[in-house]
Design a protein around this motif. Structure first.
Motif, PDB file in Angstrom:
ATOM      1  N   LYS A   1      21.673  49.755   0.553  1.00 25.20           N
ATOM      2  CA  LYS A   1      21.973  48.902   1.675  1.00 25.20           C
ATOM      3  C   LYS A   1      22.883  47.742   1.220  1.00 25.20           C
ATOM      4  CE  LYS A   1      17.631  50.132   4.343  1.00 25.20           C
ATOM      5  NZ  LYS A   1      16.395  49.615   4.878  1.00 25.20           N
TER       6      LYS A   1
ATOM      7  N   THR B   1      26.594  48.826   0.465  1.00 26.71           N
ATOM      8  CA  THR B   1      27.365  48.875   1.650  1.00 26.71           C
ATOM      9  C   THR B   1      27.544  47.615   2.387  1.00 26.71           C
ATOM     10  OG1 THR B   1      25.856  51.004   2.222  1.00 26.71           O
ATOM     11  CG2 THR B   1      26.987  49.972   4.019  1.00 26.71           C
ATOM     12  N   LYS B   2      26.981  46.743   2.134  1.00 24.38           N
ATOM     13  CA  LYS B   2      27.178  45.303   2.631  1.00 24.38           C
ATOM     14  C   LYS B   2      28.400  44.751   1.949  1.00 24.38           C
ATOM     15  CE  LYS B   2      25.598  43.493   5.600  1.00 24.38           C
ATOM     16  NZ  LYS B   2      25.970  43.430   7.120  1.00 24.38           N
TER      17      LYS B   2
ATOM     18  N   LYS C   1      30.548  46.299   0.300  1.00 25.49           N
ATOM     19  CA  LYS C   1      31.969  47.204   0.573  1.00 25.49           C
ATOM     20  C   LYS C   1      32.568  46.445   1.821  1.00 25.49           C
ATOM     21  CE  LYS C   1      30.377  51.098  -2.146  1.00 25.49           C
ATOM     22  NZ  LYS C   1      30.062  52.413  -1.924  1.00 25.49           N
ATOM     23  N   SER C   2      31.755  45.862   2.624  1.00 22.91           N
ATOM     24  CA  SER C   2      32.459  45.682   4.085  1.00 22.91           C
ATOM     25  C   SER C   2      32.535  43.946   4.065  1.00 22.91           C
ATOM     26  CB  SER C   2      31.483  45.786   5.123  1.00 22.91           C
ATOM     27  OG  SER C   2      30.493  45.192   4.948  1.00 22.91           O
TER      28      SER C   2
END
Length: 219
Positions: A77, A80-81, A83-84
């Motif tokens: 999680k 993923t955060k 990467k954005s």
């Protein structure tokens, strides 16, 4: 007083602006396990510490161990955060570029895992500044606030601890640098000025102050 030769950077909150993102994911993951904490409590308890310490402290507060896959699920999680949304700390690229023209070695010594630093430094374009000179808490017996990691980094770089300047943003990190006998600049962005100063850090509010300090050391 010995001449400074090595600048040691923490990673999260010093090189990459990851702490707010990571702390929110940690807060949510702990709440799912029944440990409800405010963001202020998360920062106070965990920032600057290794994930092993996070798991140990959380287990103590819960009264039971976290699930074996807790860190794996949290990492997915959090990454993923990153990467954005992840960005470098304001002004750090200019500082690192400036240091290339100054007579100082540089390295990273962080409580973060190798995988995490590989991702965050890569995403922000900062990894090239530290190739082969990135050290982590898994390489020593005790993480911050103990001095082991900073002493290990200095040893690997062939520099006396008294010749090192550490750039940190957490209380455990400042305490570790002071315990290692190193000078420390405390990058204070979360209202921790007094705590970091009391622990022995010279508080700075902007990254360009690192270059200023090295040009005109305050002794």
């Amino acid at each position: 007083m010995m001449t400074l030769k090595l600048v040691i950077f923490d990673c999260d909150g010093v090189l990459v602006d990851s702490e707010a993102l990571a702390n929110r994911e940690l807060q949510k993951a702990l709440a799912e396990e029944g440990l409800v904490m405010s963001m202020e409590e998360v920062v106070e308890a965990f920032v600057g510490r290794s994930m092993k310490a996070v798991v140990d402290i959380s287990g103590q507060r819960l009264g039971r161990a976290l699930p074996d896959d807790f860190l794996d699920r949290l990492q997915v999680k959090t990454f993923t955060k990153f990467k954005s949304s992840l960005k470098p700390v304001a002004g750090i690229a200019e500082v690192l570029t400036g240091l290339q023209d100054m007579p100082y070695q540089t390295c990273v010594a962080s409580s973060g895992s190798p995988d995490k630093m590989d991702l965050t430094l890569g995403l922000t374009g900062l990894k090239a500044f530290f190739e082969g000179r990135i050290y982590h808490a898994g390489q020593v017996a005790r993480g911050k606030p103990y001095p082991d990691l900073f002493l290990y980094a200095a040893d690997q770089m062939g520099v006396d601890p008294a010749e090192c300047l550490v750039v940190e943003d957490s209380l455990p990190g400042v305490q570790a640098a002071v315990a290692a006998g190193m000078e420390v600049l405390a990058y204070a962005t979360r209202g921790q000025d007094r705590k970091l100063a009391t622990a022995g850090g010279m508080v700075i509010k902007e990254m360009h102050e690192v270059i200023k300090y090295l040009q005109e050391p305050c002794v």
